[in-house]
Structures are given as C-alpha cells and as structure tokens.
Write a protein that holds these residues in place. Structure first.
Motif, PDB file in Angstrom:
ATOM      1  N   GLY A   5       0.914  -0.801   0.023  1.00  0.00           N
ATOM      2  CA  GLY A   5      -0.160  -0.197   0.119  1.00  0.00           C
ATOM      3  C   GLY A   5       0.872   1.286  -0.428  1.00  0.00           C
ATOM      4  O   GLY A   5       2.235   1.540  -0.074  1.00  0.00           O
ATOM      5  N   GLY A   6       0.231   2.876   0.417  1.00  0.00           N
ATOM      6  CA  GLY A   6       0.917   3.900   0.078  1.00  0.00           C
ATOM      7  C   GLY A   6       0.826   4.231  -1.121  1.00  0.00           C
ATOM      8  O   GLY A   6       1.070   3.655  -2.323  1.00  0.00           O
ATOM      9  N   ILE A   7       2.233   5.113  -1.109  1.00  0.00           N
ATOM     10  CA  ILE A   7       2.464   6.148  -2.520  1.00  0.00           C
ATOM     11  C   ILE A   7       3.613   5.439  -3.158  1.00  0.00           C
ATOM     12  O   ILE A   7       3.358   6.227  -4.315  1.00  0.00           O
ATOM     13  CB  ILE A   7       2.056   7.653  -2.080  1.00  0.00           C
ATOM     14  N   ARG A   8       4.342   5.020  -2.581  1.00  0.00           N
ATOM     15  CA  ARG A   8       5.395   4.937  -2.975  1.00  0.00           C
ATOM     16  C   ARG A   8       5.480   3.558  -4.414  1.00  0.00           C
ATOM     17  O   ARG A   8       5.587   3.527  -5.503  1.00  0.00           O
ATOM     18  CB  ARG A   8       6.879   4.471  -1.939  1.00  0.00           C
ATOM     19  N   PRO A   9       4.863   2.287  -3.457  1.00  0.00           N
ATOM     20  CA  PRO A   9       5.135   0.888  -4.643  1.00  0.00           C
ATOM     21  C   PRO A   9       4.004   1.627  -5.814  1.00  0.00           C
ATOM     22  O   PRO A   9       4.774   0.824  -6.354  1.00  0.00           O
ATOM     23  CB  PRO A   9       3.714  -0.139  -3.356  1.00  0.00           C
ATOM     24  N   PRO A 331       4.086  15.900  -1.959  1.00  0.00           N
ATOM     25  CA  PRO A 331       3.182  16.439  -1.065  1.00  0.00           C
ATOM     26  C   PRO A 331       2.573  16.262  -0.285  1.00  0.00           C
ATOM     27  O   PRO A 331       1.727  15.887   0.894  1.00  0.00           O
ATOM     28  CB  PRO A 331       1.817  16.764  -2.311  1.00  0.00           C
ATOM     29  N   LEU A 332       2.969  14.552  -0.339  1.00  0.00           N
ATOM     30  CA  LEU A 332       1.300  13.710   0.823  1.00  0.00           C
ATOM     31  C   LEU A 332       2.535  13.426   2.222  1.00  0.00           C
ATOM     32  O   LEU A 332       2.021  13.215   3.136  1.00  0.00           O
ATOM     33  CB  LEU A 332       1.152  12.456   0.376  1.00  0.00           C
ATOM     34  N   PHE A 336       2.350  14.258   5.994  1.00  0.00           N
ATOM     35  CA  PHE A 336       2.458  12.900   6.754  1.00  0.00           C
ATOM     36  C   PHE A 336       2.787  13.850   8.147  1.00  0.00           C
ATOM     37  O   PHE A 336       3.507  13.752   9.249  1.00  0.00           O
ATOM     38  CB  PHE A 336       2.883  11.728   6.360  1.00  0.00           C
ATOM     39  N   LEU A 337       4.277  14.122   7.680  1.00  0.00           N
ATOM     40  CA  LEU A 337       5.528  15.061   8.325  1.00  0.00           C
ATOM     41  C   LEU A 337       4.816  16.219   9.156  1.00  0.00           C
ATOM     42  O   LEU A 337       4.719  16.591   9.727  1.00  0.00           O
ATOM     43  CB  LEU A 337       6.917  15.756   7.842  1.00  0.00           C
ATOM     44  N   PHE A 356      -2.153  22.479  -4.409  1.00  0.00           N
ATOM     45  CA  PHE A 356      -3.178  22.323  -5.265  1.00  0.00           C
ATOM     46  C   PHE A 356      -3.535  21.066  -4.764  1.00  0.00           C
ATOM     47  O   PHE A 356      -2.864  20.256  -4.206  1.00  0.00           O
ATOM     48  CB  PHE A 356      -3.315  22.380  -6.553  1.00  0.00           C
ATOM     49  N   GLY A 357      -5.071  21.066  -4.812  1.00  0.00           N
ATOM     50  CA  GLY A 357      -4.964  19.282  -4.896  1.00  0.00           C
ATOM     51  C   GLY A 357      -5.846  19.084  -3.083  1.00  0.00           C
ATOM     52  O   GLY A 357      -5.767  19.988  -2.729  1.00  0.00           O
ATOM     53  N   GLU A 358      -5.760  18.011  -3.241  1.00  0.00           N
ATOM     54  CA  GLU A 358      -7.098  17.350  -2.318  1.00  0.00           C
ATOM     55  C   GLU A 358      -5.596  18.152  -1.216  1.00  0.00           C
ATOM     56  O   GLU A 358      -5.722  18.105   0.211  1.00  0.00           O
ATOM     57  CB  GLU A 358      -7.207  16.056  -2.830  1.00  0.00           C
ATOM     58  N   THR A 359      -4.511  17.781  -1.486  1.00  0.00           N
ATOM     59  CA  THR A 359      -3.624  18.010  -0.088  1.00  0.00           C
ATOM     60  C   THR A 359      -3.326  19.611   0.155  1.00  0.00           C
ATOM     61  O   THR A 359      -3.014  19.538   1.141  1.00  0.00           O
ATOM     62  CB  THR A 359      -1.409  17.545  -1.403  1.00  0.00           C
ATOM     63  N   ALA A 360      -3.446  20.576  -0.843  1.00  0.00           N
ATOM     64  CA  ALA A 360      -3.705  21.245  -0.537  1.00  0.00           C
ATOM     65  C   ALA A 360      -4.963  21.817   1.035  1.00  0.00           C
ATOM     66  O   ALA A 360      -4.881  22.578   1.566  1.00  0.00           O
ATOM     67  CB  ALA A 360      -3.505  22.468  -2.066  1.00  0.00           C
TER      68      ALA A 360
END
Length: 753
Positions: A5-9, A331-332, A336-337, A356-360
C-alpha cells in the motif's frame, strides 16, 4: 508502512513496468531479423511434409488392413483356387504392384500377378512366431524398395498358404506442383524413394543436368539432417503445448542456387492417436519435402523504429513518473510529516501547505487546526491567540489528484494508442510470398485426393463384403460379416444389406437412414438427406446373385470432417457439384452456400477452365478486410467417388501467417497493449489505494477544522494516508480535551442573583 500500500509502490511499479515495456519494444522491434526466408514459408514446408507423412502412413496401414481382411473373408468361405483369390483381389483393389500365393510347407509358388516378388527373402520358418507376419521392407536389384505384406489363407483339410503383396513407398495423390521434390528416407538417412526430381538420363541440357545434380545433392543433405532430427522424442522435439502433428516434424533451410534458396520440411510417420502404434509407424520412415524459394532482396528490417519508440516511451514515462512524484507523492509525505509534528505539540511553525489538490485542502485544514490548538479553546475560529494568524482560505476543489492521474494516463495513452491503432499497418504493404499461395493450392489438392481415396477405399470394402456375402440366405451369416466389417472399419456409421424393394435383410451399427421403401442407388456413392441437418453419404455395392440387392455403407460425417483437419490451411470445406457445403474442418451448416461470392467463383473456375480439364487453382485476394489466400481443388482422379463432382476449397487470412510485415505489426500492437496494461494497472492501483482515501481524508480534515468534534477518525490502511488520519484523530482528541478544560474553568451561571 504497508509493503503493497501507500504512495510509493504504485509509482515505483509504474516506473519499472514502463522501463520493461521500453526494453521489450527496443528488443522486439529494434532487432535485426537474420532469417533468409519468412517463417510462414518454412512452416508451410513443415505442414507439407506432415501431409505427406499422414498420406503415406494411411496408405500403408490401409494396404495391410485390406490384405488381412481380404484373407479373412476368403478363409470364412469355401476353399477357392489361388488364381481365383488373386483375380478377385486384383479386381477389387488396384494398389499392389505384385501379389503371389505360396504354399508355406513346401515353399512352392501357387499363383502370381504383377511384378516378380523377392520370395527368397521370406523365412517361412519364422512365420509362426510373434510378429512373423509383420510387413517388411526389401530392396530389389534395381535399387527400388518394396514393402511386403503377408496374410494367411487356411481352409480345413488343405495346406496353409501365404498371401504376399508388394507395394511401393511412393506417395498416393501428393500434389507436388512444378518445383518440389519429396522423398521417403529410413532411420539412417538413406533415400528409399523420391518424386519430383527427374533422372539424370532424362535431362536435355548441361544446365538442366547441373540443376538435377544440385537438387539431388541438397535433398541428400536434407535427408541426413532430417534423419538425425527424427530420432528425437516427439514430445521433446516440440515446444510445450504446441500440439498438432503427433510425430517429429520441422523445417530446414539450405543453400542458395541461381537466386533460390532451398527449404525443406520433414515429418516422421506417426499414428493417428497419441500413444498408439501402427504397422507403418514401426518402419521408422521419415518424409522430406524440398522446394526452391525465391528470396526477396528488398526485404529489410527497420531497427530505427523500435529504438525510437522505446526512447519516446522513456521520455514520456519519465515525465509521467516525475509528475506523480511532484504532485502526489511528495506533497502527501510532507503532510504526513506536518501532521506528526502537530501531534507532538510543535505548533510554533505554520503548516507547509501544498499548492493544489486534496493535499492543499488537507494542508489548509491542518493549519486551521494548528491555530485552534494555539488558541487553547478548542473552538473552530482559532483567532483568540495572540500569535495566531488569520484563518487561511480554503483550497480550490477544481484541480485535484484525479486530474493529475488523468494527465499521466493521457501521456501514456499518447504513446500506446498509436502503437495499437495507427502504426505499422500491414494490410496494404505486406508482401505475401508466392510460395505460400502455391502451397495453399498444392496442399488443398492433396487433401482433395485424400478425401477421394478414402471414399474409394470405403467403396472397395463394400464390394469385397458384397462378393463374400453372395447368395447366402441366412440373415445371421450376413449380419456376422457386416459386424466384423463395422468393427474393423470405423468409417461406417451403419452397414446393411438392402434388397431391390428397399427391405433391410441384415444390418450392423446404428439404425439405417436410407429412405424407406427405396431400393439401392444407381451411383456407387450418393448423398442422401438433402435439406437435413447432416448429409448422409451412402456407398452401394451390388451383391452377386441376389437380384438387385446391395450392401450399403453409410459413412460417418465425422470421418469425412476428420480428414480435413490439417493445420496451416485455415478453413476448409467440401462442396458438391452445386457448390453446397457437405463437410468442413470447422463449424458449418450442411447444404449451405460458401460464405462469399468470390469463393464460389473460385470453385466454379477450377471446375470449368476453358480448354482444360478441372484442375486446382489458388488466388490471393487483396480486397475486403485484408489479404486472403484461397485455393480450390476438384475431384480429378478415378474411382467410385469421381461421379460425386466434389471440390475441396480452403481459405485463410494472410494476417495469420508469420510474414515479416504482419509479425512487425503484431509486435507493435503487443508493445502498445503492454504500455496500456502497465498504465491502467498502476494508475488504477494508485487511484484505489491513494486517491480515493485521500479525497475522503480531505473531506474529514475540513469537517474537523469546521468544528466537527463528534466524528471519530480511523485509518483504513497502514500507509501515508492512514498515518495522517491517525494524526487528525489525535488532534481531534486534543481539541476535545481543550474544550473540556475550558468548560470546567469557566464560572457557572447557576446561583447568580
């Protein structure tokens, strides 16, 4: 963090897959093909040799079976003279070059027909041993090879006799065309018989003599190589799961002579079913078919396209991965940090908000929550603290992470879609070798002769049975002969004796389908049941001394269709004189027309050629849905099946052949499909695992910043998004704790005056 899971894989997998697709593209489209002839031509020669091996094996086995069955029929009746036996066999079967009958005990020759047989090679003392009557090959003084078959003739009270028949190893009904040679070789590579190469004394000029010498030299070289390859096990000689021909087969490439390169196919004699063995397969014979193919000097392989396509994919892939790293992953991870920092109580620095986006949206919500924590009241305004800055405005919802995924998908589609749909279209540029068109014609002609001979053999069996039945009156005796014939020959669906009025006197097999009340047909073989779901092919053989009675054999339609199932010919149909379908190798409707008018015209043309007798023909169509190779071959031989007027027609799209242009097109499409699959899999994975939870997280973060303290936040996945959710839950609990503390410290209004 979760390993899957997660953003990296997903992003790392996308990068690896795009690198793999680029490598496949460069390797498959950018390599140089050094094969001197197209693979389709070599495969066609292999199939041609397989056809010859099947025809030779069927002919040899059928000859041995016919001889044994004829002897069994004679043994079941009254004793007859040796001359009468040979005359009867010669009138029914015309397949043996010579026949003879000798007395086993004395070795005396009782009768002979045809060529002289090498009877001195027969060891009469071993005839009673196991396999003592097995056929054997002998070489005559003139160098030709003969196959001797044996059967016993025994009547009570008379000495045992040995029936001997001599047959050649030549191919029955193989169409060679003008420039092909075919040979039968033994396990050592010695040529036992050959066709297609003239004898040296028949040539007229020195140039022709040199061509004959070169052909013989090349054929001997092919024979030695084929004999060596034929020693391999059939299962080990093929690719796993290839199926098809049950024996060992393959193709060979030879030398160039006068602008033509020799190509050959080889095939061992194999049983019709896996795991079985027949008389012919035990002889250790191999068929080699050789032809000269003109090389195409203009055919070149373009390596630039593959390398350029791989380079473009690397650039586009790098751009897509960079976009995902810069707009989604970094951005994600920053959020997290930042969320972890807030949960540790570090509220001095403002939250670093993405652009921008959901992270913003999540970043703005975290900043508002930081201000609320600094205010100390746990309220939603966050403006009561001295160090608090004004609450930031909410981020726009128009451009989100889904838009970034769409941009990446569009970039990858920009490379994959043209590879699948536009580039390297071969329909108009493909060069179809003329040899493939010729092979389609010759193989179809061979298949036609095979069908005709099978029907003739079946009718000959009926004639033999009818002569044995004769004027016997007991139905039980007739039924016994019919049952034995049906057991020995699976080509018949039903066997029965029909009198002149249409009454069935004896039968074996399935229920007869002959029209009730109708006597035997005039033609030796006829098609009944017109308009029905299945053609009824019936053979008639008049019974001597029974006033118009006949033995009728109804052929299995599956038997006819099984003869047509040969790889490399595409769709095959047997049509009658009115060009209606009788049988085929794939699904069809009986008595229907051919699927196209041009095939109908091809069949009509092969049967009605001006100034010539019917002959096979082939054509390459380039109209319609793409190039198509078609061939038609009518019945031209003699026998009981000739009056049927049948024709075998075959056709197949050229796109299914291993021609360089089509191979290059297929590889291009494969590369595009691999790119589409990699993009769909990884971007879909990213959308499910990251984007959807991220959008839900943005909604929850904004609700929490707006004052929703009652909704408990819990993570669904142990990844970056889940970690931010856990941090928000800790912030929610801290805000609730502040509110409770503020509520306890405030003075109670109760008791005031």
């Amino acid at each position: 963090m979760s390993l899957i899971g997660g953003i990296r894989p997903p992003i790392a997998t996308l990068a690896a897959l795009l690198l793999f697709v680029a490598g496949v593209t460069a390797f498959t489209l950018g390599r140089v093909d050094e094969k001197p002839l197209p693979e389709a031509v070599l495969t066609s020669q292999q199939h041609f040799a397989e056809d010859g091996a099947i025809a030779l094996r069927a002919s040899l086995d059928e000859s041995v079976t016919d001889l044994n069955r004829a002897a069994a029929l004679f043994n079941a009746g009254e004793p007859v003279s040796p001359d009468a036996v040979l005359d009867k066999i010669g009138s029914v079967y015309q397949k043996w070059r010579g026949t003879a009958i000798i007395e086993i005990e004395s070795g005396r020759l009782l009768a002979a027909r045809g060529e002289n047989l090498p009877l001195t090679t027969i060891d009469r003392g071993k005839l009673g041993e196991e396999n003592g009557l097995a056929p054997r090959m002998v070489r005559l003084e003139n160098g030709e090879t003969r196959l001797l078959s044996f059967a016993l003739l025994s009547w009570e009270g008379q000495p045992q006799q040995l029936l001997v028949a001599s047959g050649s190893l030549r191919f029955p009904g193989i169409s060679l065309g003008k420039f092909r040679a075919i040979a039968v070789i033994d396990s050592s590579g010695s040529i036992l018989s050959s066709d297609g190469i003239p004898e040296p004394e028949q040539v007229l000029t020195d140039l022709q003599r040199k061509e004959v010498e070169q052909s013989n030299k090349q054929l001997k070289a092919f024979a030695e190589t084929a004999a060596e390859k034929a020693r391999a096990h059939p299962l080990k000689a093929k690719d796993p799961g290839s199926g098809g021909f049950l024996g060992v087969s393959g193709s060979l490439v030879g030398e160039v002579y006068q602008g033509e390169r020799s190509a050959a196919g080889y095939a061992t004699l194999a049983a019709p079913k896996p795991g079985e063995s027949t008389v012919a397969t035990s002889l250790g014979l191999t068929v080699v078919a050789m032809v000269g193919v003109a090389e195409d000097p203009t055919r070149t392989t373009d390596t630039v396209f593959g390398l350029a396509a791989a380079g473009v994919l690397l650039v586009i892939g790098a751009l897509a991965v960079t976009l995902l790293l810069g707009t989604v992953q970094r951005p994600l991870i920053r959020l997290f940090l930042e969320s972890r920092r807030l949960t540790r109580g570090d509220l001095r620095r403002p939250v670093s908000v993405p652009r921008f986006g959901e992270t913003a949206r999540i970043g703005h919500a975290l900043e508002r929550l930081r201000l609320q924590l600094l205010d100390g009241t746990g309220g939603p305004d966050g403006a009561g603290h001295a160090d608090a800055a004004p609450a930031p405005a909410r981020a726009s919802r128009r451009l989100g992470t889904r838009a970034m995924l769409a941009v990446c998908a569009a970039l990858l589609l920009l490379w994959s879609a043209p590879m699948v749909l536009l580039l390297n279209r071969a329909e108009d540029t493909a060069v179809i070798p003329q040899q493939l068109v010729n092979d389609q014609r010759e193989r179809t002609d061979t298949l036609t002769d095979r069908v005709r001979r099978a029907l003739n053999e079946g009718h000959a069996d009926l004639v033999s049975v009818a002569s044995l039945i004769g004027d016997r009156t007991a139905p039980e005796a007739m039924a016994t002969v019919l049952e034995r014939t049906a057991y020995e020959h699976l080509r018949y669906q039903s066997l029965y004796v029909l009198d002149a009025e249409g009454k069935i006197l004896a039968q074996a097999g399935e229920e007869p389908r002959h029209p009730a009340g109708q006597g035997p047909g005039v033609e030796p073989i006829a098609v009944l049941g017109e308009g029905g779901k299945e053609p009824i092919i019936a053979g008639y053989a008049e019974v001597p001394g029974r006033e118009g009675a006949a033995v009728v054999g109804e052929f299995r339609i599956d038997f006819l269709n099984s003869l047509l199932k040969r790889p490399g010919l595409g769709e095959v149909r047997v049509v009658d004189a009115e060009r209606r379908v009788i049988g085929g190798n794939t699904g069809y409707r009986a008595f229907q027309k051919l699927p196209s008018d041009r095939l109908d015209a091809l069949v009509a043309g092969s049967n009605q050629q001006v100034g010539m007798s019917p002959r096979p023909s082939s054509v390459l169509y380039r109209d319609g849905d793409g190039p198509q190779v078609a061939a038609s071959a009518p019945f031209v031989g003699g026998g009981a099946a000739k009056p049927l007027g049948w024709t075998v027609v075959s056709w197949q799209p050229a796109s299914g052949l291993e021609i360089p242009e089509y191979t290059f097109r297929n590889r291009t499409i494969l590369a595009g499909l691999l790119g589409l699959t990699a993009a769909a899999a990884c971007l879909g994975w990213l959308h499910i695992v990251v984007v959807r939870p991220l959008r839900e997280l943005a909604r929850q973060a904004e609700a929490l910043a707006d004052g929703d303290r009652r909704t408990v936040l819990y993570p669904r996945h142990h990844d970056e998004v889940g970690a931010v959710v856990r941090s928000l839950e800790l912030i929610r609990q801290a805000l609730l704790e502040q509110r409770r503390r503020d509520g306890a410290a405030a003075p109670s209004p109760v008791g005031r005056i």
